[in-house]
Design an enzyme around this catalytic site. Structure first.
Site, PDB file in Angstrom:
ATOM      1  N   TYR A   1       0.873  -1.169   0.000  1.00 61.01           N
ATOM      2  CA  TYR A   1       0.000   0.000   0.000  1.00 61.01           C
ATOM      3  C   TYR A   1       0.913   1.223   0.000  1.00 61.01           C
ATOM      4  O   TYR A   1       2.026   1.165  -0.510  1.00 61.01           O
ATOM      5  CB  TYR A   1      -0.933  -0.063   1.215  1.00 61.01           C
ATOM      6  CG  TYR A   1      -2.133   0.861   1.152  1.00 61.01           C
ATOM      7  CD1 TYR A   1      -2.815   1.087  -0.049  1.00 61.01           C
ATOM      8  CD2 TYR A   1      -2.593   1.510   2.287  1.00 61.01           C
ATOM      9  CE1 TYR A   1      -3.912   1.924  -0.102  1.00 61.01           C
ATOM     10  CE2 TYR A   1      -3.699   2.356   2.245  1.00 61.01           C
ATOM     11  CZ  TYR A   1      -4.345   2.562   1.042  1.00 61.01           C
ATOM     12  OH  TYR A   1      -5.430   3.390   0.992  1.00 61.01           O
TER      13      TYR A   1
ATOM     14  N   ARG B   1      -7.107  10.054 -10.551  1.00 66.97           N
ATOM     15  CA  ARG B   1      -6.496  10.789  -9.425  1.00 66.97           C
ATOM     16  C   ARG B   1      -5.926   9.774  -8.449  1.00 66.97           C
ATOM     17  O   ARG B   1      -6.520   9.466  -7.438  1.00 66.97           O
ATOM     18  CB  ARG B   1      -7.531  11.671  -8.728  1.00 66.97           C
ATOM     19  CG  ARG B   1      -6.921  12.653  -7.733  1.00 66.97           C
ATOM     20  CD  ARG B   1      -7.939  13.121  -6.716  1.00 66.97           C
ATOM     21  NE  ARG B   1      -8.463  12.028  -5.912  1.00 66.97           N
ATOM     22  CZ  ARG B   1      -7.859  11.540  -4.823  1.00 66.97           C
ATOM     23  NH1 ARG B   1      -6.695  12.018  -4.448  1.00 66.97           N
ATOM     24  NH2 ARG B   1      -8.402  10.564  -4.141  1.00 66.97           N
TER      25      ARG B   1
ATOM     26  N   GLU C   1     -12.496   3.910  -6.227  1.00 64.26           N
ATOM     27  CA  GLU C   1     -11.151   4.250  -5.755  1.00 64.26           C
ATOM     28  C   GLU C   1     -10.474   5.243  -6.691  1.00 64.26           C
ATOM     29  O   GLU C   1     -10.361   5.006  -7.903  1.00 64.26           O
ATOM     30  CB  GLU C   1     -10.291   2.980  -5.664  1.00 64.26           C
ATOM     31  CG  GLU C   1      -8.863   3.208  -5.211  1.00 64.26           C
ATOM     32  CD  GLU C   1      -8.766   3.595  -3.739  1.00 64.26           C
ATOM     33  OE1 GLU C   1      -7.728   4.156  -3.358  1.00 64.26           O
ATOM     34  OE2 GLU C   1      -9.716   3.346  -2.989  1.00 64.26           O
ATOM     35  N   ASP C   2     -10.029   6.355  -6.145  1.00 61.78           N
ATOM     36  CA  ASP C   2      -9.172   7.324  -6.835  1.00 61.78           C
ATOM     37  C   ASP C   2      -9.754   7.821  -8.150  1.00 61.78           C
ATOM     38  O   ASP C   2      -9.071   7.864  -9.178  1.00 61.78           O
ATOM     39  CB  ASP C   2      -7.774   6.732  -7.043  1.00 61.78           C
ATOM     40  CG  ASP C   2      -6.972   6.760  -5.748  1.00 61.78           C
ATOM     41  OD1 ASP C   2      -7.396   7.444  -4.816  1.00 61.78           O
ATOM     42  OD2 ASP C   2      -5.927   6.091  -5.675  1.00 61.78           O
TER      43      ASP C   2
ATOM     44  N   ASP D   1     -12.225   7.132  -0.920  1.00 58.30           N
ATOM     45  CA  ASP D   1     -11.585   8.443  -0.805  1.00 58.30           C
ATOM     46  C   ASP D   1     -12.481   9.430  -0.071  1.00 58.30           C
ATOM     47  O   ASP D   1     -11.989  10.281   0.686  1.00 58.30           O
ATOM     48  CB  ASP D   1     -11.247   8.990  -2.192  1.00 58.30           C
ATOM     49  CG  ASP D   1     -10.362   8.048  -2.967  1.00 58.30           C
ATOM     50  OD1 ASP D   1      -9.261   7.757  -2.489  1.00 58.30           O
ATOM     51  OD2 ASP D   1     -10.779   7.587  -4.047  1.00 58.30           O
TER      52      ASP D   1
END
Length: 788
Positions: A308, A361, A452-453, A476
């Site tokens: 991670y 992102r 996610e992101d 997020d």
């Protein structure tokens, strides 16, 4: 021009004809000068051609154009553009008389033509019509000098001698051309495999061959060893080795997973870089799933930074270079009509949770395109769902949605694995996302989807669009908010600042910043404040300063909720100005800008807290990932607050020791407000409760449960999160509380009999049920291992 008249009358007519023909050719060359371009030729003249001294350019007062030509002829008429000079020279060279006339005639004509210096500026020129032949011989203007000059002035001669014919010499025609730019453009063109094709027509993939997978019970020999979900390495028992035809295919040794983990850790410690260690882990996982997860669970503190943050950020940046084998579903918008087919192609049946990203992102690294798939890998977020919460690895599904990338480095990278095009418009991305979510609901109706992101605007949009119709949440927005809320609850208890005096400044107003702030608003509303009163405790700062309604710019929709209207027209452009104005008790960083919390900023925070009363401590959360994006370091926070800070970061920092006033050493322990404390337990609870959707109450409950996971030793050390070694224990507690919240919210579809039993026997029974339904890599006990 010098004209030699013949003395022989019998030859007068032919000579006159030749002279007229020569004059016509010269005039024609001048007329055509504007349209013909033979600039690839330059004229070379022997020194004997000059008939008068040449002015010294170094002493000339005239300003010389940088790209002008110089010729060994006396005074110039003016400036002639390159195209006209080239045409003139060409006309002279091709004139029949100019090729074989008396040398004097030829030299005089060329001398006249060359008396026009060449300028790259075609607007600054004197044409032959604006000058007379007499002026050509009388002007003494300076001649231009440039890199194109053929001869230096020292080589000129003023003596009148016989003339030799001039000759055209080839010069470098590409000297003014940016070859590298042309090559780069050609390279990019060759890399674009979709240039010129229709972008709005998509066919459905028709697969005719069904995929047949072998059952583990029917596999033997290398079929077992080469399947990572079946391979046990050296943990096969003697009976299994015989039954599966493994005799001789593996060493004649039995080892438990614990013993094999020791060997693996030794190999990891021999690697020098985080990427090298990650690659070893990736290779290990591709061979032996059970060993990989036993290793990760037993060494979570050492290995979590590899699977991670921060290492996963480096992996994402280099994913297209590091790629060796597929580890996810790669869903391209070019195949948007075949999403269901691709979902059904996943080899593990009925996955229970997926992590999906479009790479727009990634952490604080920006748009990485398909390279962002690394964040959702089964070494990545999904590996922590298994290690931290016990979700079976064959029930996890990593997905990347490829809609292009706006990252120029990716577009220029010949090894980039994604679509080599700019991202399609957001309206088209929305349509694509609708199709994906509908396909997921049809193919895997019970699967939880974790976003996610995604870029901030899409993150909020997708969450609001699907939260009531699908089993989904955004880590997020909601996960980060919940983990910060869990830490903030503990921090408030340690700070000595009453709830009524708490004021929070957020540096960063993106999806994570706004998501965290909204979670903390709920903390205050549950303690009796109205939504507007709770919201007024938050001041959000972005790159333009304090977010206000009258700032004059267009605010993104997600920022408008926290935009201030009580600033009385005053705008605060810097973080320091905002801190001085607000006098906050807590500072939260989600700006993904390293070092933005400067010494003056942190000391101003401490000063504002100290001013409220004695024994108060500032709360400082620099939460951006990876470490290269952290707003400040733990050591800086300790130094600039004299050790009084309550600190939590997104990525891990080491403990910090300082010498106290009495000379004794004091060790401070940082907190890591990592989402790993929330999303595994939240996902596990939603799966086991068979929740039809994930409600805000379930998310808030996960944060509250996290705050109650601390034991006596952790509280004594001033921690606000459990030690990372206890993350699996914390996840079980969070999953239990999330399941109970799902029951209260009416979204659990578990049989009523189960809830009746748990409501009768309480947490012991529900916790036992959870532990029975989690993955645990097993082998025989170390005490029973032996040499055969």
């Amino acid at each position: 021009m010098i004209v030699l008249l013949p003395t022989n009358k019998t030859n007068a007519s032919p000579t006159l004809a030749l002279l007229l023909l020569f004059a016509c050719g010269t005039i024609l060359a001048i007329v055509l000068a504007a349209t013909l371009d033979l600039s690839q030729y330059s004229l070379y003249y022997p020194p004997l051609l000059e008939t008068s001294p040449r002015p010294n350019p170094s002493t000339s007062s005239a300003k010389i154009p940088a790209d002008s030509y110089i010729f060994p002829f006396p005074p110039t008429l003016g400036v002639m553009s390159r195209p006209k000079f080239s045409a003139l020279a060409n006309g002279l060279a091709n004139n029949p008389l100019a090729r074989h006339p008396p040398s004097l005639l030829r030299a005089s004509a060329l001398q006249m033509a060359s008396s026009y210096p060449i300028s790259p500026d075609t607007s600054d020129r004197v044409t032959p019509r604006s000058a007379s032949l007499s002026s050509i011989g009388s002007r003494n203007s300076a001649r231009s000098i440039s890199r194109f000059s053929i001869r230096s002035t020292s080589q000129t001669s003023t003596s009148r001698q016989s003339f030799s014919a001039p000759r055209l010499t080839k010069r470098n025609t590409m000297s003014a051309v940016d070859i590298s730019a042309i090559q780069e453009a050609m390279k990019l063109t060759s890399l674009d495999q979709h240039r010129g094709y229709s972008q709005d027509r998509f066919a459905e993939v028709k697969q005719t061959q069904p995929t047949e997978y072998m059952e583990e019970s029917a596999a033997a020999g290398y079929q077992i060893i080469r399947e990572p979900h079946w391979n046990k390495g050296l943990s096969f028992t003697p009976e299994e080795r015989v039954a599966k035809n493994l005799t001789g295919l593996i060493p004649h040794t039995m080892e438990s997973l614990e013993t094999q983990s020791i060997r693996a850790m030794k190999m990891i410690q021999s690697r020098q870089t985080g990427i090298d260690k990650y690659l070893y882990l990736s290779n290990l996982k591709a061979q032996n799933i059970d060993l990989f997860y036993r290793l990760l669970m037993n060494n979570i503190r050492e290995l979590m930074p590899l699977v991670y943050t921060p290492t996963i950020g480096d992996v994402c940046l280099q994913y297209s270079t590091l790629y060796t084998r597929p580890e996810a579903l790669y869903i391209s918008i070019k195949q948007r009509r075949s999403i269901k087919t691709m979902l059904r192609n996943w080899p593990c049946t009925n996955p229970e949770i997926c992590v999906v990203t479009d790479g727009s992102r990634i952490l604080g690294l920006g748009d990485l395109g398909v390279n962002g798939v690394g964040i959702s890998f089964q070494i990545g977020k999904l590996s922590l769902y298994t290690a931290a919460a016990g979700i079976s690895p064959d029930k996890t599904l990593p997905i990347v949605l490829d809609t292009g990338t706006d990252n120029e480095s990716n577009l220029k990278d010949p090894l980039y694995l994604g679509l080599r095009q700019k991202r399609v418009p957001k309206s088209v991305q929305q349509e694509f996302m609708d199709e994906f979510m509908d396909a997921v609901k049809e193919v895997y109706p019970n699967m939880v989807v974790q976003f996610e992101d995604f870029e901030s605007e899409k993150a909020f949009n997708y969450l609001d669009r699907y939260r009531n119709t699908h089993r989904c949440f955004n880590d997020d927005v909601q996960g980060t908010g919940a983990v910060v809320l869990g830490g903030y609850i503990g921090a408030v208890n340690l700070s000595g600042v009453p709830i009524d005096d708490q004021r929070l400044v957020f540096m960063g107003a993106g999806s994570a910043g706004v998501g965290v702030a909204k979670q903390l608003v709920e903390y205050y509303t549950k303690r009796g404040l109205s939504p507007s009163e709770a919201r007024d405790r938050f001041w959000l700062v972005d790159t333009k300063g304090l977010v206000t309604k009258d700032r004059g710019d267009h605010l993104a929709e997600h920022k408008q909720y926290f935009a201030r209207s009580d600033n009385h027209g005053q705008q605060f452009r810097t973080l320091e100005e905002v801190i001085e104005y607000v006098r906050p008790s807590a500072l939260v960083g989600l700006a993904a800008t390293f070092g933005i919390f400067t010494e003056s900023t942190i000391r101003a925070l401490k000063h504002s807290v100290d001013g409220g009363g004695p024994n108060r401590r500032p709360i400082l959360f620099p939460l951006s990932n990876p470490l290269t994006k952290a707003e400040c370091t733990f050591e800086q926070a300790i130094d600039w607050t004299d050790g009084s800070v309550i600190f939590a970061s997104g990525s891990p920092f080491p403990s910090c020791s300082v010498v106290g006033p009495s000379g004794n050493e004091i060790t401070y322990h940082p907190n890591q407000g990592n989402n790993v404390y929330i999303f595994p337990g939240l996902g596990l609870g939603a799966i086991l409760a068979k929740a039809t959707r994930i409600t805000d109450e379930m998310v808030y409950t996960s944060a509250s449960a996290l705050a109650n996971c601390l034991n006596a030793d952790e509280i004594a050390k001033g921690l606000i999160y459990p030690r990372i070694e206890r993350v699996r224990e914390a996840s079980v507690i969070i999953a239990r509380e999330v399941m109970k919240a799902a029951r209260r919210e009416g979204v659990s579809t578990l049989p009523e009999e189960l809830w009746n039993e748990w409501e009768e026997w309480g947490d012991v029974a529900l916790t036992s049920y959870i532990r029975q339904n989690v993955y645990e890599p097993k082998s025989f006990n170390d005490a029973n291992s032996s040499r055969l």
